[in-house]
Design a protein around this motif. Structure first.
Motif, PDB file in Angstrom:
ATOM      1  N   VAL A 172       6.500 -31.301  58.600  1.00 18.08           N
ATOM      2  CA  VAL A 172       7.016 -32.452  57.828  1.00 18.08           C
ATOM      3  C   VAL A 172       7.811 -31.969  56.631  1.00 18.08           C
ATOM      4  CG1 VAL A 172       6.355 -34.488  56.488  1.00 18.08           C
ATOM      5  CG2 VAL A 172       5.110 -33.894  58.571  1.00 18.08           C
ATOM      6  N   ASP A 173       7.220 -30.993  55.940  1.00 25.58           N
ATOM      7  CA  ASP A 173       7.946 -30.446  54.779  1.00 25.58           C
ATOM      8  C   ASP A 173       9.275 -29.842  55.210  1.00 25.58           C
ATOM      9  OD1 ASP A 173       5.946 -31.177  52.963  1.00 25.58           O
ATOM     10  OD2 ASP A 173       4.786 -29.364  53.398  1.00 25.58           O
ATOM     11  N   LEU A 174       9.244 -29.162  56.377  1.00 27.87           N
ATOM     12  CA  LEU A 174      10.490 -28.561  56.877  1.00 27.87           C
ATOM     13  C   LEU A 174      11.531 -29.625  57.184  1.00 27.87           C
ATOM     14  CD1 LEU A 174      12.094 -26.119  57.915  1.00 27.87           C
ATOM     15  CD2 LEU A 174      10.946 -26.394  60.129  1.00 27.87           C
ATOM     16  N   ALA A 175      11.019 -30.689  57.830  1.00 26.45           N
ATOM     17  CA  ALA A 175      11.965 -31.769  58.158  1.00 26.45           C
ATOM     18  C   ALA A 175      12.530 -32.406  56.887  1.00 26.45           C
ATOM     19  CB  ALA A 175      11.269 -32.846  59.001  1.00 26.45           C
ATOM     20  N   ASN A 176      11.651 -32.647  55.916  1.00 23.14           N
ATOM     21  CA  ASN A 176      12.154 -33.205  54.642  1.00 23.14           C
ATOM     22  C   ASN A 176      13.188 -32.286  54.002  1.00 23.14           C
ATOM     23  OD1 ASN A 176      10.571 -35.493  54.850  1.00 23.14           O
ATOM     24  ND2 ASN A 176       8.872 -34.612  53.694  1.00 23.14           N
ATOM     25  N   PHE A 177      12.894 -30.996  54.071  1.00 19.12           N
ATOM     26  CA  PHE A 177      13.828 -30.036  53.479  1.00 19.12           C
ATOM     27  C   PHE A 177      15.192 -30.087  54.182  1.00 19.12           C
ATOM     28  CE2 PHE A 177      15.285 -25.446  53.487  1.00 19.12           C
ATOM     29  CZ  PHE A 177      15.824 -25.483  52.191  1.00 19.12           C
ATOM     30  N   ALA A 178      15.118 -30.136  55.504  1.00 15.96           N
ATOM     31  CA  ALA A 178      16.382 -30.202  56.266  1.00 15.96           C
ATOM     32  C   ALA A 178      17.143 -31.492  55.957  1.00 15.96           C
ATOM     33  CB  ALA A 178      16.080 -30.105  57.768  1.00 15.96           C
ATOM     34  N   THR A 179      16.360 -32.554  55.826  1.00 15.98           N
ATOM     35  CA  THR A 179      17.021 -33.845  55.511  1.00 15.98           C
ATOM     36  C   THR A 179      17.722 -33.799  54.141  1.00 15.98           C
ATOM     37  OG1 THR A 179      15.321 -34.986  56.791  1.00 15.98           O
ATOM     38  CG2 THR A 179      16.627 -36.319  55.252  1.00 15.98           C
ATOM     39  N   ARG A 180      17.037 -33.236  53.151  1.00 18.53           N
ATOM     40  CA  ARG A 180      17.611 -33.151  51.803  1.00 18.53           C
ATOM     41  C   ARG A 180      18.873 -32.280  51.803  1.00 18.53           C
ATOM     42  NH1 ARG A 180      12.090 -32.183  50.009  1.00 18.53           N
ATOM     43  NH2 ARG A 180      11.161 -34.157  49.406  1.00 18.53           N
ATOM     44  N   LEU A 181      18.796 -31.180  52.571  1.00 19.23           N
ATOM     45  CA  LEU A 181      19.981 -30.323  52.649  1.00 19.23           C
ATOM     46  C   LEU A 181      21.135 -31.082  53.286  1.00 19.23           C
ATOM     47  CD1 LEU A 181      18.604 -26.798  53.757  1.00 19.23           C
ATOM     48  CD2 LEU A 181      19.539 -27.445  51.558  1.00 19.23           C
ATOM     49  N   GLY A 182      20.817 -31.852  54.290  1.00 18.29           N
ATOM     50  CA  GLY A 182      21.876 -32.646  54.945  1.00 18.29           C
ATOM     51  C   GLY A 182      22.482 -33.680  54.016  1.00 18.29           C
ATOM     52  N   GLU A 183      21.700 -34.141  53.032  1.00 21.68           N
ATOM     53  CA  GLU A 183      22.224 -35.158  52.103  1.00 21.68           C
ATOM     54  C   GLU A 183      23.157 -34.546  51.046  1.00 21.68           C
ATOM     55  OE1 GLU A 183      18.694 -36.938  50.614  1.00 21.68           O
ATOM     56  OE2 GLU A 183      18.432 -38.272  52.328  1.00 21.68           O
ATOM     57  N   ILE A 184      23.079 -33.207  50.880  1.00 23.40           N
ATOM     58  CA  ILE A 184      23.975 -32.569  49.900  1.00 23.40           C
ATOM     59  C   ILE A 184      25.385 -32.589  50.495  1.00 23.40           C
ATOM     60  CG2 ILE A 184      24.530 -30.426  48.725  1.00 23.40           C
ATOM     61  CD1 ILE A 184      21.484 -29.868  48.696  1.00 23.40           C
ATOM     62  N   PRO A 185      26.351 -33.109  49.786  1.00 22.94           N
ATOM     63  CA  PRO A 185      27.657 -33.388  50.397  1.00 22.94           C
ATOM     64  C   PRO A 185      28.395 -32.149  50.878  1.00 22.94           C
ATOM     65  CG  PRO A 185      27.446 -34.450  48.236  1.00 22.94           C
ATOM     66  CD  PRO A 185      26.256 -33.564  48.418  1.00 22.94           C
ATOM     67  N   PHE A 186      28.317 -31.089  50.144  1.00 21.96           N
ATOM     68  CA  PHE A 186      29.163 -29.956  50.516  1.00 21.96           C
ATOM     69  C   PHE A 186      28.491 -28.998  51.497  1.00 21.96           C
ATOM     70  CE2 PHE A 186      27.231 -29.415  46.345  1.00 21.96           C
ATOM     71  CZ  PHE A 186      26.436 -28.315  46.492  1.00 21.96           C
ATOM     72  N   LEU A 187      27.298 -29.371  51.966  1.00 26.94           N
ATOM     73  CA  LEU A 187      26.650 -28.541  52.979  1.00 26.94           C
ATOM     74  C   LEU A 187      26.898 -29.164  54.352  1.00 26.94           C
ATOM     75  CD1 LEU A 187      23.240 -27.609  51.249  1.00 26.94           C
ATOM     76  CD2 LEU A 187      25.403 -26.403  51.227  1.00 26.94           C
ATOM     77  N   GLU A 188      27.375 -28.370  55.236  1.00 30.59           N
ATOM     78  CA  GLU A 188      27.714 -28.864  56.576  1.00 30.59           C
ATOM     79  C   GLU A 188      26.883 -28.132  57.634  1.00 30.59           C
ATOM     80  OE1 GLU A 188      31.791 -27.780  56.714  1.00 30.59           O
ATOM     81  OE2 GLU A 188      32.462 -29.358  55.321  1.00 30.59           O
ATOM     82  N   GLN A 189      26.850 -28.768  58.717  1.00 30.19           N
ATOM     83  CA  GLN A 189      26.213 -28.161  59.906  1.00 30.19           C
ATOM     84  C   GLN A 189      24.799 -27.621  59.576  1.00 30.19           C
ATOM     85  OE1 GLN A 189      29.009 -25.209  61.195  1.00 30.19           O
ATOM     86  NE2 GLN A 189      30.535 -26.749  61.801  1.00 30.19           N
TER      87      GLN A 189
END
Lengths: 219, 409
Positions: free
Chosen positions: A158-175
């Motif tokens: 769950v923590d991993l998924a949350n982390f991935a989700t937060r990274l995805g929300e950062i605009p300049f991070l792709e893929q």
């Protein structure tokens, strides 16, 4: 009765001459008045033209100042354009510490980073078909990306998924992608080891640098 | 000065005025001319004359009249012959003078029919001098005439009937210093003569006889003339002295004083008429027309009637003219003193004119009603556009000074 006339011949001639002299005098007066009027109008026009000339001279002076400023600004713009093109060629610089701080802000307190690899991937683009057809040289454009691979541990998926989700929300991070997530046991503690990757565009368009990147490059 | 206008076929006075020459200027032509300049200026201001064009008559002393008998020849050749013959007639060089002539008529001389011509001449110097004075008075001289022509024109322009074309007219203009006799047949002047007797000589005779000044004599004669014509009903014939007035001793004394001079004048006039009758065969004069400032003097009228074998009428030159716009004081009596000015005023008008009421002109008819109106009476008439005018100066006592008659157009 035969009419006799004793009026001398010179008298009607004198009258006619007098009339002519009077007429000429009036014409002279009229011409003088006309000349005066014409002179007055001419002087008035000259004065108005001089005033216009002064205005135009002022405008020219102002224009010259503006032209000078424009020239200065044009030179400045050329220098900046060269710097911009140089920046384009060089690409954006991303400070690792700020990137790590951004990643840290997305991670929960229970997660830890074990390792991180950053690699700049450049890809050159050749001339387009249109430029070849038109026989116009097109510049080679470098497509730069910063490929980041991050290894870490998290208590749960769950923590991993949350982390991935937060990274995805950062605009300049792709893929943003989770490469793997597996169980790991260390000193009796069971945790999830994972690797997550994402990329950042280091491309810089002339005059249109995104704020996010600037934020990234801003110390 | 008088200004006329044409109203249909008749004439009307548009403006008229009289002003006297100063006493000292009456006997000096040069002074009189200078005074006339100022008088003309004043009259232009005082009277409603329109325009400044004038017709004037040359002063009598500047014009020389001579009779000349020539063989019969066309009128076109007459001018050059008269010019040639004038060298022996006029007392100056014809090259320095303006010479004109009037065909007087045919005369019989030594069983030969010849043509009598009245040669009229005036020196350029005198003409120029006169014109310069008139011009200095602010006038524009439109024409320059001589007095006999002006006087006779007052009759000639009113001849309309065929029988009038052969009638003989005798006009005697008794002025202040001289008397002008003009005799003509029909439309042509046949004889003219100046007699150096006039009102001044009558006044001087009365002055000498009664021991009074000339001015007092003038006033006395004027008053006697007015008193004698005051009772018009008692004296229906103009110039006739009322019976009551004849017994006045002052009148008798004045009559005695002027009788001699007036008789001389009558004799001279009678000689003129006799000369005409002898020289020009045909119709004789049927009457004499007395004009001028002295024409209204009943004593002169009576003496001339006794001397001259034809009836004498006091001329009324303005009888066919509407005089309603003249001052009432100027409209009184026969207005015979306007004869010269009236003739001058007709010079630039063409054609003949009828009586103002449309009836044939009869100068022997009784005086018109308005001529007998009191001084403050007004007679209203229509006032069409102006056409002509005359200027004439007269002394204050009403005696016409012949030195200046100006027609104003």
């Amino acid at each position: 009765m035969r009419e006799l006339e004793f009026l001398p011949d010179w008298y009607p001639q004198m009258r006619q001459r007098t009339r002519m002299v009077v007429l000429q005098a009036w014409m002279t007066v009229a011409m003088a008045i006309g000349m005066c009027l014409w002179m007055f109008l001419m002087h008035s026009n000259v004065r108005r033209a001089r005033e216009n000339l002064d205005d135009v001279a002022g405008q020219v002076k102002q224009s010259r100042i503006e032209m000078k400023q424009l020239g200065y600004l044009s030179n400045k713009a050329a220098v900046l354009r060269e710097q911009d093109q140089l920046m384009v060629k060089l690409g954006l610089q991303v400070e690792p510490s700020r990137l790590m701080k951004t990643i840290d802000s997305a991670m929960s307190r229970e997660m830890s980073v074990l390792g991180m690899q950053m690699e700049v991937v450049e890809r050159l683009e050749g001339p387009t078909a249109q430029s070849v057809r038109l026989n116009t040289p097109a510049p080679l454009i470098a497509d730069r990306h910063l490929q980041v691979k991050l290894q870490g541990v998290a208590p749960t998926d769950v923590d991993l998924a949350n982390f991935a989700t937060r990274l995805g929300e950062i605009p300049f991070l792709e893929q943003v992608a989770i490469n793997y997530a597996r169980e790991r046991s260390e000193n009796g503690h069971v945790m999830r080891e994972f690797e997550i990757s994402f990329s950042m565009s280091l491309n810089h368009t002339v005059g249109t640098a995104p704020d996010a990147l600037l934020t990234v490059t801003d110390p | 000065m008088i200004q006329l206008e044409r109203v249909g076929e008749s004439l009307a006075v548009m403006a008229a005025g009289r002003q006297a020459l100063p006493a000292e200027a009456r006997n000096d032509p040069e002074l009189g001319l200078a005074a006339s300049v100022e008088i003309i200026r004043q009259m232009f201001k005082q009277f409603p004359f329109r325009g400044r064009r004038v017709v004037a008559a040359l002063p009598r002393q500047s014009v020389h009249f001579k009779n000349l008998r020539l063989p019969q020849m066309p009128l076109s050749e007459l001018g050059s012959v008269v010019e040639f013959e004038a060298r022996n007639l006029v007392p100056f060089d014809p090259a320095e003078a303006t010479i004109h002539f009037l065909p007087a008529g045919e005369v019989r001389q030594n069983n030969e029919i010849r043509q009598e011509v009245i040669v009229v001449g005036a020196r350029h110097v005198d003409i120029n001098h006169y014109v310069e004075h008139l011009h200095a008075a602010g006038t524009v001289v439109a024409a320059l005439d001589v007095e006999p022509c002006a006087l006779y024109r007052g009759i000639e322009r009113f001849i309309r009937r065929r029988e009038d074309e052969t009638e003989v007219h005798v006009i005697v203009d008794v002025g202040a210093s001289r008397t002008l006799v003009v005799i003509g047949r029909g439309r042509e002047i046949s004889f003219t003569k100046t007699i150096e007797l006039g009102g001044r000589h009558f006044n001087e005779a009365v002055s000498k006889k009664l021991g009074i000044s000339v001015e007092e004599a003038q006033s006395l004669r004027r008053r006697l003339a007015e008193n004698s014509t005051a009772g018009v009903s008692a004296a229906p014939i103009p110039g006739e002295v009322a019976p009551a007035a004849r017994r006045d001793p002052v009148r008798q004394a004045a009559g005695d004083a002027t009788r001699s001079v007036m008789s001389d004048l009558g004799r001279e006039v009678a000689l003129c008429m006799r000369y005409y009758s002898v020289t020009f065969r045909g119709q004789r004069p049927s009457r004499l027309r007395l004009v001028g400032s002295e024409a209204a003097d009943p004593l002169l009228h009576g003496l001339l009637s006794a001397t001259i074998p034809v009836p004498i009428d006091v001329g009324r030159p303005l009888v066919s003219v509407d005089t309603s716009r003249m001052r009432p004081a100027d409209r009184q009596g026969p207005m015979s003193e306007w004869a010269m000015a009236f003739g001058l005023s007709l010079k630039l008008l063409t054609g003949s004119f009828g009586a103002r009421d449309g009836r044939p002109r009869d100068p022997s008819a009784p005086l018109p009603v308005e001529a007998l109106l009191p001084a403050d009476a007004e007679v209203g008439e229509s006032t069409p556009a102006p056409e002509h005018a005359i200027i004439r100066t007269t002394p204050a006592d009403g005696v016409t000074d012949p030195s200046l008659e100006v027609t104003h157009a």
